[in-house]
Every structure is written in C-alpha cells, then in structure tokens.
Design a protein around this motif. Structure first.
Motif, PDB file in Angstrom:
ATOM      1  N   LEU A  25       0.795  -1.398  -0.014  1.00 21.74           N
ATOM      2  CA  LEU A  25      -0.183   0.107   0.139  1.00 21.74           C
ATOM      3  C   LEU A  25       0.762   1.306   0.156  1.00 21.74           C
ATOM      4  CD1 LEU A  25      -2.670  -1.033   2.494  1.00 21.74           C
ATOM      5  CD2 LEU A  25      -3.093  -0.949  -0.111  1.00 21.74           C
ATOM      6  N   ILE A  26       1.758   1.302   0.836  1.00 24.18           N
ATOM      7  CA  ILE A  26       2.782   2.548   0.714  1.00 24.18           C
ATOM      8  C   ILE A  26       3.662   2.532  -0.698  1.00 24.18           C
ATOM      9  CG2 ILE A  26       4.969   3.311   1.631  1.00 24.18           C
ATOM     10  CD1 ILE A  26       4.209   2.056   4.613  1.00 24.18           C
ATOM     11  N   MET A  27       4.028   1.447  -1.218  1.00 24.62           N
ATOM     12  CA  MET A  27       4.542   1.627  -2.452  1.00 24.62           C
ATOM     13  C   MET A  27       3.449   2.031  -3.495  1.00 24.62           C
ATOM     14  SD  MET A  27       7.905   1.577  -1.674  1.00 24.62           S
ATOM     15  CE  MET A  27       8.401   1.323  -0.263  1.00 24.62           C
ATOM     16  N   GLY A  28       2.486   1.737  -3.505  1.00 23.26           N
ATOM     17  CA  GLY A  28       1.161   2.001  -4.278  1.00 23.26           C
ATOM     18  C   GLY A  28       0.962   3.574  -4.296  1.00 23.26           C
ATOM     19  N   VAL A  29       1.131   4.139  -3.039  1.00 23.94           N
ATOM     20  CA  VAL A  29       0.747   5.608  -3.147  1.00 23.94           C
ATOM     21  C   VAL A  29       1.940   6.233  -3.451  1.00 23.94           C
ATOM     22  CG1 VAL A  29       0.526   7.509  -1.225  1.00 23.94           C
ATOM     23  CG2 VAL A  29      -0.593   5.445  -0.927  1.00 23.94           C
ATOM     24  N   ALA A  30       3.263   5.839  -3.375  1.00 23.16           N
ATOM     25  CA  ALA A  30       4.304   6.444  -3.948  1.00 23.16           C
ATOM     26  C   ALA A  30       4.205   6.278  -5.196  1.00 23.16           C
ATOM     27  CB  ALA A  30       5.769   5.654  -3.455  1.00 23.16           C
ATOM     28  N   THR A  31       3.918   5.109  -5.987  1.00 20.58           N
ATOM     29  CA  THR A  31       3.701   5.173  -7.418  1.00 20.58           C
ATOM     30  C   THR A  31       2.814   5.956  -7.779  1.00 20.58           C
ATOM     31  OG1 THR A  31       4.201   2.710  -7.302  1.00 20.58           O
ATOM     32  CG2 THR A  31       3.179   3.318  -9.453  1.00 20.58           C
ATOM     33  N   THR A  32       1.632   6.116  -7.199  1.00 18.14           N
ATOM     34  CA  THR A  32       0.802   7.205  -7.570  1.00 18.14           C
ATOM     35  C   THR A  32       1.296   8.679  -7.698  1.00 18.14           C
ATOM     36  OG1 THR A  32      -1.072   5.799  -6.843  1.00 18.14           O
ATOM     37  CG2 THR A  32      -1.641   8.287  -7.411  1.00 18.14           C
ATOM     38  N   VAL A  33       2.136   8.788  -6.671  1.00 20.47           N
ATOM     39  CA  VAL A  33       2.864  10.108  -6.618  1.00 20.47           C
ATOM     40  C   VAL A  33       3.848  10.231  -8.032  1.00 20.47           C
ATOM     41  CG1 VAL A  33       4.808  11.621  -5.500  1.00 20.47           C
ATOM     42  CG2 VAL A  33       2.589  10.500  -4.216  1.00 20.47           C
ATOM     43  N   VAL A  34       4.431   9.180  -7.988  1.00 24.17           N
ATOM     44  CA  VAL A  34       5.508   9.153  -9.164  1.00 24.17           C
ATOM     45  C   VAL A  34       4.670   9.554 -10.798  1.00 24.17           C
ATOM     46  CG1 VAL A  34       6.927   7.739 -10.741  1.00 24.17           C
ATOM     47  CG2 VAL A  34       7.370   7.874  -8.213  1.00 24.17           C
ATOM     48  N   SER A  35       3.499   8.648 -10.703  1.00 19.45           N
ATOM     49  CA  SER A  35       2.563   8.710 -11.947  1.00 19.45           C
ATOM     50  C   SER A  35       2.055  10.272 -12.276  1.00 19.45           C
ATOM     51  CB  SER A  35       1.540   7.876 -11.812  1.00 19.45           C
ATOM     52  OG  SER A  35       0.650   7.975 -12.926  1.00 19.45           O
ATOM     53  N   TRP A  36       1.591  10.847 -11.067  1.00 17.58           N
ATOM     54  CA  TRP A  36       0.919  12.251 -11.180  1.00 17.58           C
ATOM     55  C   TRP A  36       2.141  13.359 -11.382  1.00 17.58           C
ATOM     56  CZ3 TRP A  36      -3.964  14.148 -11.285  1.00 17.58           C
ATOM     57  CH2 TRP A  36      -4.989  13.230 -11.255  1.00 17.58           C
ATOM     58  N   ALA A  37       3.198  12.988 -10.643  1.00 17.61           N
ATOM     59  CA  ALA A  37       4.335  14.135 -10.568  1.00 17.61           C
ATOM     60  C   ALA A  37       4.919  13.991 -11.963  1.00 17.61           C
ATOM     61  CB  ALA A  37       5.321  13.934  -9.709  1.00 17.61           C
ATOM     62  N   SER A  38       5.225  12.837 -12.657  1.00 16.50           N
ATOM     63  CA  SER A  38       5.722  12.843 -14.073  1.00 16.50           C
ATOM     64  C   SER A  38       4.825  13.347 -15.088  1.00 16.50           C
ATOM     65  CB  SER A  38       6.374  11.358 -14.252  1.00 16.50           C
ATOM     66  OG  SER A  38       5.200  10.338 -14.220  1.00 16.50           O
ATOM     67  N   TYR A  39       3.437  12.917 -14.884  1.00 17.75           N
ATOM     68  CA  TYR A  39       2.434  13.527 -15.950  1.00 17.75           C
ATOM     69  C   TYR A  39       2.348  14.930 -15.679  1.00 17.75           C
ATOM     70  CZ  TYR A  39      -1.968  14.617 -17.983  1.00 17.75           C
ATOM     71  OH  TYR A  39      -3.094  14.950 -18.721  1.00 17.75           O
ATOM     72  N   ALA A  40       2.577  15.606 -14.692  1.00 18.81           N
ATOM     73  CA  ALA A  40       2.588  17.147 -14.698  1.00 18.81           C
ATOM     74  C   ALA A  40       3.945  17.615 -15.153  1.00 18.81           C
ATOM     75  CB  ALA A  40       2.597  17.495 -12.943  1.00 18.81           C
ATOM     76  N   PHE A  41       4.918  16.681 -15.049  1.00 19.09           N
ATOM     77  CA  PHE A  41       6.173  17.301 -15.643  1.00 19.09           C
ATOM     78  C   PHE A  41       6.081  17.142 -17.105  1.00 19.09           C
ATOM     79  CE2 PHE A  41      10.093  16.145 -17.759  1.00 19.09           C
ATOM     80  CZ  PHE A  41      10.798  17.178 -17.397  1.00 19.09           C
ATOM     81  N   PHE A  42       5.504  16.208 -17.864  1.00 15.16           N
ATOM     82  CA  PHE A  42       5.378  15.933 -19.031  1.00 15.16           C
ATOM     83  C   PHE A  42       4.577  16.974 -19.760  1.00 15.16           C
ATOM     84  CE2 PHE A  42       7.281  11.567 -18.135  1.00 15.16           C
ATOM     85  CZ  PHE A  42       8.395  11.884 -18.759  1.00 15.16           C
ATOM     86  N   THR A  43       3.375  17.202 -18.974  1.00 14.43           N
ATOM     87  CA  THR A  43       2.533  18.147 -19.725  1.00 14.43           C
ATOM     88  C   THR A  43       3.106  19.448 -19.719  1.00 14.43           C
ATOM     89  OG1 THR A  43       1.288  18.452 -17.401  1.00 14.43           O
ATOM     90  CG2 THR A  43       0.215  16.835 -19.181  1.00 14.43           C
ATOM     91  N   LYS A  44       3.852  19.937 -18.685  1.00 17.02           N
ATOM     92  CA  LYS A  44       4.289  21.147 -18.761  1.00 17.02           C
ATOM     93  C   LYS A  44       5.584  21.132 -19.704  1.00 17.02           C
ATOM     94  CE  LYS A  44       2.758  23.371 -15.325  1.00 17.02           C
ATOM     95  NZ  LYS A  44       1.752  24.325 -15.654  1.00 17.02           N
ATOM     96  N   ALA A  45       6.213  20.058 -20.007  1.00 17.46           N
ATOM     97  CA  ALA A  45       7.483  20.073 -20.930  1.00 17.46           C
ATOM     98  C   ALA A  45       6.825  20.026 -22.366  1.00 17.46           C
ATOM     99  CB  ALA A  45       8.173  18.820 -20.851  1.00 17.46           C
ATOM    100  N   PHE A  46       5.648  19.560 -22.696  1.00 14.69           N
ATOM    101  CA  PHE A  46       5.030  19.553 -23.947  1.00 14.69           C
ATOM    102  C   PHE A  46       4.073  20.853 -23.958  1.00 14.69           C
ATOM    103  CE2 PHE A  46       5.334  14.834 -23.462  1.00 14.69           C
ATOM    104  CZ  PHE A  46       6.748  14.862 -23.754  1.00 14.69           C
TER     105      PHE A  46
END
Length: 171
Positions: A25-46
């Motif tokens: 569960l902890i790693m699932g939350v961390a994975t969700t953070v990675v997913s959302w943070a990288s999505y935010a990064f890529f949408t800004k980069a693009f």
C-alpha cells in the motif's frame, strides 16, 4: 511508560505480521505520486511554448493538445511501472536477485499484469457506469464505478505479483 512499550511492541508485531500488505500500500501511494508528478512534468514539458510542441505540430499538421496529453500520460505510466516494479521487487516481495534472466521474466510478467489490469480499468469503469453503477460520489461522474474498479485493480495487481511474478525468488 509500560503502556507505551506495550503499544510499540503491538505495532511492531502487527507491522511484521502484515508487512507485505502494508509495504504494498505504501509503495502503491508512492507509485501514484510518481505517476502524477511525472504526468505534470511531461504536460509542462510539452506545453505550447516548448520546442517539442513546435516540432510535433509540424509533424502532425493539426491540433496537438490531445495527442500531447496522451504522450504525457503514456510516459508517466511507463515511469510509474518502472518505479512500481523496482519498489515491489525490493521492498514488498523481497526479490533480491538481479540475475538477468530472472529480472527479464519478472519484469515481463509485471508489465503484462499491469497491462491486463489496465484494460480492466479502461473498459471496466465505463461498463459499470453503463450498467447502473454511475453514482457521483463527490460530484465525480461515474465515481462509484471508478472506486470499485480501482479496488479490484489493486487487489488483482497484488495477487498477480504475489502468486505469479515474485514467487520464485523467496529462497
């Protein structure tokens, strides 16, 4: 003071008993953070101001906003999968071997399971909403079907990981 020690011992014993599920569960939350943070990064980069968009726009000859969102989403999904594989391997299921044949087998099965549950999520949410599970918790359209499918996906991912993906390296 004695009660604090008893509580500490109880918490430690509960953690040890349910360590795998808690870490999942902890790693699932961390994975969700990675997913959302990288999505935010890529949408800004693009963003429209980026050089990538100018090049992409010339290649596609059209409206690029949806395509760029899709690309950002796929890239964030890839990063989340890589993060989830490594964290599940090391800290959830304690698969410590980095023998190439084992890693390739684990990773292939891990990605395959995530693609399978991804299809369940992509098609399950609209299906459940269509057959009547279309309630709107917190005003989110189809939110109840999203919650039901998300719980099912988490459970299936755990079962696939425990029984089929990381089962061979427990020695």
């Amino acid at each position: 003071m004695n009660n604090i020690i008893k509580l500490k011992d109880l918490l430690i014993s509960l953690f040890m008993k349910y360590r795998e599920v808690i870490m999942y569960l902890i790693m699932g939350v961390a994975t969700t953070v990675v997913s959302w943070a990288s999505y935010a990064f890529f949408t800004k980069a693009f963003s429209p101001d980026s050089g990538f968009v100018v090049l992409f726009s010339k290649l596609t000859h059209g409206d690029t906003s949806i395509a760029l969102i899709a690309i950002a989403n796929v890239l964030s999904w890839i990063l989340a999968i890589l993060f989830a594989y490594i964290t599940n391997k090391l800290w959830v299921f304690n698969s410590k071997s980095w023998k190439p044949s084992l890693v390739i087998a684990e990773f292939t099965k891990f990605v395959g399971a995530r693609i399978l549950t991804g299809f369940l999520e992509w098609f399950g949410v609209p299906f459940l909403a269509k057959i009547g599970l279309d309630q709107k918790p917190l005003g989110i359209e189809g939110g109840l079907s999203k919650i039901v499918v998300s719980v099912l996906v988490v459970l299936l991912n755990y079962v696939f990981s425990k029984l089929f993906i990381f089962k061979n390296d427990k020695k």
